[in-house]
Design an enzyme around this catalytic site. Structure first.
Site, PDB file in Angstrom:
ATOM      1  N   GLU A 128     -20.770   7.628 -20.768  1.00  0.00           N
ATOM      2  CA  GLU A 128     -20.454   8.943 -21.320  1.00  0.00           C
ATOM      3  C   GLU A 128     -18.957   9.041 -21.616  1.00  0.00           C
ATOM      4  O   GLU A 128     -18.146   8.626 -20.779  1.00  0.00           O
ATOM      5  CB  GLU A 128     -20.862  10.047 -20.337  1.00  0.00           C
ATOM      6  CG  GLU A 128     -20.809  11.426 -20.937  1.00  0.00           C
ATOM      7  CD  GLU A 128     -21.394  12.489 -20.014  1.00  0.00           C
ATOM      8  OE1 GLU A 128     -21.818  13.543 -20.517  1.00  0.00           O
ATOM      9  OE2 GLU A 128     -21.430  12.278 -18.796  1.00  0.00           O
ATOM     10  N   GLY A 267     -16.616   9.442  -9.830  1.00  0.00           N
ATOM     11  CA  GLY A 267     -17.564  10.542  -9.754  1.00  0.00           C
ATOM     12  C   GLY A 267     -18.978  10.010  -9.708  1.00  0.00           C
ATOM     13  O   GLY A 267     -19.301   9.122  -8.919  1.00  0.00           O
ATOM     14  N   ALA A 268     -19.825  10.542 -10.582  1.00  0.00           N
ATOM     15  CA  ALA A 268     -21.218  10.091 -10.654  1.00  0.00           C
ATOM     16  C   ALA A 268     -21.689  10.262 -12.091  1.00  0.00           C
ATOM     17  O   ALA A 268     -21.110  11.022 -12.869  1.00  0.00           O
ATOM     18  CB  ALA A 268     -22.104  10.880  -9.692  1.00  0.00           C
ATOM     19  N   GLU A 270     -25.293  10.567 -14.656  1.00  0.00           N
ATOM     20  CA  GLU A 270     -26.704  10.935 -14.661  1.00  0.00           C
ATOM     21  C   GLU A 270     -27.580  10.009 -15.482  1.00  0.00           C
ATOM     22  O   GLU A 270     -28.457  10.452 -16.228  1.00  0.00           O
ATOM     23  CB  GLU A 270     -26.858  12.371 -15.185  1.00  0.00           C
ATOM     24  CG  GLU A 270     -26.484  12.581 -16.646  1.00  0.00           C
ATOM     25  CD  GLU A 270     -25.062  13.018 -16.892  1.00  0.00           C
ATOM     26  OE1 GLU A 270     -24.788  13.554 -17.980  1.00  0.00           O
ATOM     27  OE2 GLU A 270     -24.222  12.817 -15.994  1.00  0.00           O
ATOM     28  N   ASN A 271     -27.413   8.711 -15.361  1.00  0.00           N
ATOM     29  CA  ASN A 271     -28.266   7.790 -16.084  1.00  0.00           C
ATOM     30  C   ASN A 271     -29.736   8.073 -15.747  1.00  0.00           C
ATOM     31  O   ASN A 271     -30.094   8.254 -14.586  1.00  0.00           O
ATOM     32  CB  ASN A 271     -27.939   6.349 -15.706  1.00  0.00           C
ATOM     33  CG  ASN A 271     -26.460   6.073 -15.727  1.00  0.00           C
ATOM     34  OD1 ASN A 271     -25.800   6.255 -16.736  1.00  0.00           O
ATOM     35  ND2 ASN A 271     -25.930   5.653 -14.587  1.00  0.00           N
ATOM     36  N   GLU A 302     -26.586  15.659 -10.479  1.00  0.00           N
ATOM     37  CA  GLU A 302     -27.022  14.538 -11.321  1.00  0.00           C
ATOM     38  C   GLU A 302     -28.530  14.572 -11.532  1.00  0.00           C
ATOM     39  O   GLU A 302     -29.027  14.239 -12.617  1.00  0.00           O
ATOM     40  CB  GLU A 302     -26.589  13.207 -10.694  1.00  0.00           C
ATOM     41  CG  GLU A 302     -25.100  13.090 -10.416  1.00  0.00           C
ATOM     42  CD  GLU A 302     -24.225  13.363 -11.631  1.00  0.00           C
ATOM     43  OE1 GLU A 302     -24.648  13.067 -12.762  1.00  0.00           O
ATOM     44  OE2 GLU A 302     -23.110  13.886 -11.451  1.00  0.00           O
ATOM     45  N   HIS A 305     -29.642  16.903 -14.291  1.00  0.00           N
ATOM     46  CA  HIS A 305     -29.447  16.311 -15.618  1.00  0.00           C
ATOM     47  C   HIS A 305     -30.683  15.579 -16.124  1.00  0.00           C
ATOM     48  O   HIS A 305     -30.826  15.380 -17.338  1.00  0.00           O
ATOM     49  CB  HIS A 305     -28.282  15.322 -15.587  1.00  0.00           C
ATOM     50  CG  HIS A 305     -26.937  15.936 -15.751  1.00  0.00           C
ATOM     51  ND1 HIS A 305     -26.610  16.761 -16.798  1.00  0.00           N
ATOM     52  CD2 HIS A 305     -25.801  15.810 -14.998  1.00  0.00           C
ATOM     53  CE1 HIS A 305     -25.340  17.126 -16.685  1.00  0.00           C
ATOM     54  NE2 HIS A 305     -24.830  16.568 -15.609  1.00  0.00           N
ATOM     55  N   GLU A 324     -23.404  20.098 -18.518  1.00  0.00           N
ATOM     56  CA  GLU A 324     -22.633  20.167 -17.283  1.00  0.00           C
ATOM     57  C   GLU A 324     -22.693  21.520 -16.590  1.00  0.00           C
ATOM     58  O   GLU A 324     -22.806  21.589 -15.364  1.00  0.00           O
ATOM     59  CB  GLU A 324     -21.187  19.759 -17.555  1.00  0.00           C
ATOM     60  CG  GLU A 324     -21.047  18.359 -18.128  1.00  0.00           C
ATOM     61  CD  GLU A 324     -21.728  17.295 -17.281  1.00  0.00           C
ATOM     62  OE1 GLU A 324     -21.940  17.506 -16.072  1.00  0.00           O
ATOM     63  OE2 GLU A 324     -22.061  16.232 -17.835  1.00  0.00           O
TER      64      GLU A 324
END
Length: 816
Positions: A128, A267-268, A270-271, A302, A305, A324
Site C-alpha cells: 500500500e 505498523g500492520a 490488511e492483506n 486490520e 479491512h 482507514e
C-alpha cells in the site's frame, strides 16, 4: 528511484475505462534473497481491452528482463519511470513480464532482514498504496481488481505465506535451482495493494476456531513470546471474525486466516487473509493492559479491512477514509462489544482522538475526503484525520441515525458491492436509505470540509462556530448535568440534542456541572460554561464513566493548546485523576499525558518539580498489582530522586524491559554505566536488545551520543519501526538537553530529501517520530519555507506543518 512516476487520478480513470483484468498469475523467486538481495518475478496478466488497437501501460519498477504481449516480444528498454508501454492492444490480451528487484533493504514494498541473534533471513512485503509494482508487473490501482494466483520458489528451509492456503508444496530438483515451490490457491478478486508474499524460517502456530483455520507466524528468536500470547491472539481473532461476520451480514468467506509478525515493520497491513504485523507487538516483557488493548485494536482494525477495503474497495484514493476511518471505528466498536476491552472508546478518546484534534486544529488540516490528484498525495492522507477524525465522524454518524439503521446500511453496502469498488456516495446512500434520511448535506459538512467546530455552552444554548466561513456542522450529542454533593458528583439529567446552525437552544436543569458532549459522541472542541469548567477540573475523578473522565482531560488539553488554560492547572487535574483512577483503559493514557505536560508544556523551571510530582504519584500507583507495570514505566521516565531509582532497581531485577528504561533514565541524568548496559545485553533474550542499548547511550546529554544515534536512524536506517523507534525517539529528544539538541533541528531538515518518496512506514516513522522537540526561529522559518514549496512531498509537508504548529503552541504554554 526518485524518477518513478506517481499514477494520477486521470490516468487511472482512463486505464480503468479501457481495460478489465481477468487474472494475475505471478511466479516469485525468493531464493536470491537467501544470501543476496534479489527478488525475481514473472507476472502473467490476462486482461481485455474495450478498444482494440489502443495503447496503455503496465506498472513495473525494477530491472525489466523480458516483456511479451500476445506472443509478441516488446523491448524491455522501453520501460521508463516505472511504466512499460503496451501498444496495439487486442480485445483479449496476455501480458508476460519478467523483472528483478534489488531494492530489498529500504522497506519500499519488500524488506529483507537478518535476525541479529541467529542470523536467519526473513523477507516480507507490503504494497500500500502503489508498491505492488515493485514486486511484480501489474495495473497498480485499486479499481482494477482480479484473482491472483501466486507460485513462489524459496529456500528449502523457508515457509512461505500468501493471501490463501498453499495447494501444493513440492521439492525442486537441482536443475531447477533447488528449494521448494509453493503453489497457492487463487485469491478472490483483489486490488493489487492487498496481495502479499512473505518468506523465511518462521515459527508457526495454528488453531481451529469457529470454523476457521487460524495461523500465527513469527521469527524463530521470538517463538517464546508468540507462544506466550498465542491464546489471547487466537481468542481475539475468533471473537472478531464472529462479531464482524454477524454484524456485517457476511461471514469472512475464506477458511484460512493468517497473521504474520515480521521484523522492522512500523505498523500492520490488511492483506486479504494474511495480515502482516510488526513483531514489536510480541512484547519482550509481560505486556501491560494498555499494550494488550493496543494490540487488540490493531488486530480488529486490520480484520475490519477484510470487509471494508478488501471485499469492497474504494475506486480511488480520495475515498481512502472508506478504508482507514471505517477500520478504526470498527475496531473500537468491536472492542467494546466483543472483547474484554469494554472501555475502548475511553482509550481511543484519551490517546488517538486527542492526536486527531491536534492535526485537525493545525495548518495541516484537510477534509476527511481530500483531493488526491495522484498516489503520492494519497500517502500524505495516511494520518490522524483519515484514521482518527474519520473514525470519530463515523461514530457521530451512528449516533445521528441510530445504531440499527447504521448497521443495516452497512449490511446493504457489503451485499450490493462485494468484490467491487465504490465511492463515498455508495456508503452514504446505503446508510441514508436504512435511516430514512437524506445525508447529502451531512456528508458535505462532515467529510468535505476541514477543521474542527467549537461548541460552547452559554446562556441556555449551545453556540457553535466553524473553522471556515460556512455554518457549523450538525452535531448529535448529550449534555450530562451533575450536582456536587458530599459523595462527589450526582447525575441530575442527561439531555440529548441535535445542533443546527450557530445557536441551538437547550433546556438544562439546575446543576453545578454541565458536561458538554458527555459520552463523546461527536468530534468538536467543547467548552462548557466557565463554572462548569472549574468544577470539571476540580471534580473530574468523580465522573462516573471512564469516557467522561477522558473527556475532562481532552477538553483541558484543547484549552491548554489554545492558550486558555495553564499547564500547571491541567497537570494538577490529571494527577488528581491518577490518584483515584481504577480503569485500566485510561490509566496509561493519563500517565502519558501527565508526562507530556511535564516535559513539553511546562515552564522550564517547573519541569523538575512536575516530574518529581508525577514520579511520586506513579510510585503510589505501583503498589496496586493491577497497575504496577504502567506505573513503574512512568516512574522510570520521571524518576527524580535516589529513592525513586532504588525502588526501580529492585523491581527491575525481574523485569528486563524496566531495567532498560531505568538505565535510559540514569543516562539522561548523567549517570550512564557501560557495565550496566553490558550486563543487560547478556541478560536480555530479545534479538533487538542491541537497539535498547543504543537508546541508553543516546539518552546521554552529549553530542557524540546523539551523533551515533543519528547515523543509525537516518544514514544506516537500522532502527526497526514501532516501539523500538519510539524508544529511540524518547531517548534522543530528552527534556532539559536543549543546548545539545538544538543543532539537530537543522540536521533533520537536511535529511528530508533522502526521506521524501521512500517507503510509507519508514517515512512516517522518521518524519513524525523524529521531528525536533527543540528549535529556534530560524528552524521554524526554514521548515515552513520547505512546506510552502509546491514540490514538497505531501507527507513531508504535513509533518512540517504539524510539527511547527505544535512547537509554537508549546512555546506559548511554556512562556505563560
Amino acid at each position: 528511484m526518485t524518477d518513478i512516476a506517481s499514477l494520477t487520478r486521470e490516468e487511472a480513470a482512463r486505464r480503468a475505462a479501457l481495460i478489465s483484468v481477468q487474472r494475475y498469475d505471478v511466479n516469485v523467486d525468493l531464493r536470491g534473497l537467501y544470501e543476496g538481495d534479489l527478488w525475481a518475478a514473472t507476472s502473467t496478466v490476462s486482461f481485455t481491452s474495450r478498444e482494440p488497437g489502443a495503447s496503455t501501460f503496465v506498472d513495473c519498477v525494477g530491472t525489466v528482463t523480458s516483456v511479451t504481449l500476445n506472443g509478441r516480444d516488446l523491448d524491455p528498454a522501453t520501460a521508463e519511470n516505472g511504466r512499460i508501454p503496451l501498444p496495439d492492444l487486442q480485445a483479449d490480451n496476455v501480458l508476460v513480464v519478467s523483472h528483478t528487484q534489488s531494492d530489498t533493504r529500504s522497506g519500499t514494498a519488500i524488506l529483507k532482514t537478518v535476525d541479529p541473534n541467529d542470523k536467519l533471513v526473513y523477507v516480507w512485503s507490503t504494497f500500500e498504496p502503489d508498491m505492488a509494482r515493485y514486486a511484480f508487473a501489474c495495473f497498480d490501482q485499486p479499481d482494477l481488481k482480479a484473482p491472483h494466483g501466486f507460485v513462489v520458489d524459496a529456500h528449502e528451509t523457508w515457509t512461505v505465506t500468501s493471501n490463501s492456503a498453499p495447494d501444493t508444496i513440492e521439492d525442486l530438483d537441482g536443475d531447477l535451482g533447488g528449494g521448494r515451490r509453493w503453489t497457492f490457491t487463487d485469491t478472490p478478486p483483489l486490488s493489487t495493494y492487498v496481495t502479499v508474499v512473505n518468506g523465511g524460517p518462521f515459527h508457526e502456530v495454528r488453531s481451529a476456531r469457529g470454523g476457521y483455520d487460524l495461523g500465527l507466524y513469527s521469527r524463530q528468536s521470538l517463538k517464546q513470546f508468540l507462544e506466550r500470547d498465542a491464546e489471547e491472539l487466537f481468542d481475539l481473532t475468533d471473537r472478531g471474525l464472529a462479531f464482524f461476520g454477524e454484524r456485517f451480514g457476511q461471514p469472512f468467506p475464506q477458511v484460512r486466516y493468517d497473521q504474520v509478525f515480521v521484523p522492522n515493520m512500523g505498523g500492520a497491513m490488511e492483506n486479504w487473509g494474511s495480515v502482516t504485523w510488526t513483531d514489536s507487538v510480541l512484547y519482550r516483557s509481560l505486556p501491560t493492559f494498555g499494550q494488550r488493548a493496543v494490540r487488540a485494536q490493531i488486530l480488529l482494525h486490520e480484520m475490519a479491512h477484510m470487509w471494508f477495503g478488501d471485499l469492497v474497495t474504494m475506486r480511488w484514493w480520495d475515498d481512502l477514509w472508506l478504508n482507514e476511518a471505517f477500520a478504526s471505528w470498527a475496531s473500537n466498536w468491536a472492542g467494546v462489544n466483543a472483547t474484554d476491552f469494554t472501555d475502548e472508546w475511553a482509550t481511543f478518546l484519551s490517546g488517538e482522538k486527542m492526536g486527531g484534534y491536534r492535526q485537525d486544529m493545525s495548518p495541516a488540516t484537510h477534509p476527511i475526503r481530500g483531493d488526491v490528484p495522484d498516489v503520492a498525495q494519497a500517502m500524505a492522507n495516511f494520518d490522524a484525520i483519515t484514521y482518527t477524525k474519520g473514525a470519530s465522524v463515523l461514530k457521530q454518524l451512528m449516533a445521528f441515525v441510530g445504531e440499527d439503521a447504521f448497521v443495516g446500511g452497512l449490511r446493504s453496502y457489503f451485499h450490493d458491492h462485494a468484490w467491487g469498488n465504490t465511492r463515498l456516495d455508495d456508503l452514504m446512500s446505503a446508510v441514508g436509505a436504512a435511516a430514512g434520511r437524506d445525508l447529502s448535506d451531512w456528508t458535505v459538512a462532515w467529510l468535505d470540509r476541514a477543521g474542527t467546530d467549537t461548541l460552547r455552552l452559554e446562556d441556555g444554548r449551545i453556540a457553535a462556530t466553524s473553522p471556515d466561513d460556512q455554518d457549523p456542522r450538525p452535531h448529535r450529542l448529550d449534555v450530562g448535568s451533575y450536582a456536587v454533593s458530599a459523595d462527589g458528583l450526582t447525575l441530575v439529567a442527561t439531555t440529548s440534542v441535535e445542533t443546527t446552525g450557530t445557536a441551538t437552544e437547550i433546556d438544562l436543569p439546575e446543576a453545578d456541572l454541565h458536561l458538554l458532549n458527555a459520552g463523546d459522541q461527536t468530534f468538536a472542541a467543547v467548552r462548557p460554561d466557565p463554572d462548569s469548567v472549574r468544577v470539571l477540573l476540580e471534580r473530574a475523578p468523580d465522573l462516573p464513566t471512564a469516557v467522561d473522565r477522558a473527556l475532562a482531560v481532552v477538553t483541558g488539553f484543547q484549552m491548554l493548546s489554545e492558550g486558555e488554560l495553564a499547564a500547571d492547572d491541567l497537570f494538577a487535574c490529571v494527577l488528581d485523576l491518577l490518584r483515584r483512577e481504577k480503569s485500566h483503559a485510561v490509566v496509561e493514557p493519563f500517565l502519558n499525558t501527565a508526562l507530556e505536560i511535564a516535559q513539553g508544556w511546562s515552564a522550564p523551571e517547573r519541569i523538575p518539580e512536575h516530574l518529581g510530582e508525577l514520579a511520586d504519584v506513579a510510585a503510589v500507583l505501583a503498589d496496586d498489582p493491577d497497575l504496577v507495570l504502567p506505573a513503574l514505566r512512568t516512574l522510570a521516565a520521571s524518576a527524580a530522586s535516589d529513592e525513586h531509582l532504588a525502588r526501580l532497581d529492585k523491581a527491575a531485577l525481574e523485569d528486563v524491559d524496566l531495567a532498560w528504561r531505568v538505565a535510559t533514565r540514569r543516562a539522561a541524568l548523567g549517570r550512564y554505566s557501560e557495565d550496566a548496559v553490558e550486563a543487560l545485553l547478556a541478560r536480555d533474550p530479545d534479538p533487538d536488545a542491541g537497539i535498547r542499548a543504543l537508546a541508553v547511550r543516546t539518552a546521554r546529554p552529549e553530542a557524540h551520543a546523539k551523533d551515533e544515534a543519528w547515523v543509525e536512524l537516518f544514514e544506516k536506517r537500522n532502527i526497526p519501526g514501532g516501539p523500538m523507534l519510539g524508544a529511540m525517539v524518547r531517548a534522543f529528544w530528552q527534556p532539559q538537553q536543549g543546548e545539545v539538541l538544538l543543532p539537530y533541528a537543522d540536521r533533520f531538515l537536511d535529511e528530508i530529501p533522502a526521506l521524501a518518496g521512500g517507503g510509507m512506514l519508514a517515512v512516517f516513522g522518521l518524519m513524525f517520530g523524529m521531528f525536533p522537540q527543540v528549535a529556534d526561529d530560524a528552524f521554524v522559518e526554514r521548515a515552513q519555507d520547505i512546506a510552502a514549496n509546491p514540490d514538497c512531498d505531501p507527507t513531508v509537508r504535513a509533518a512540517l506543518l504539524i510539527g511547527t504548529d505544535t512547537l509554537a503552541r508549546k512555546e506559548r504554554s511554556r512562556a505563560a
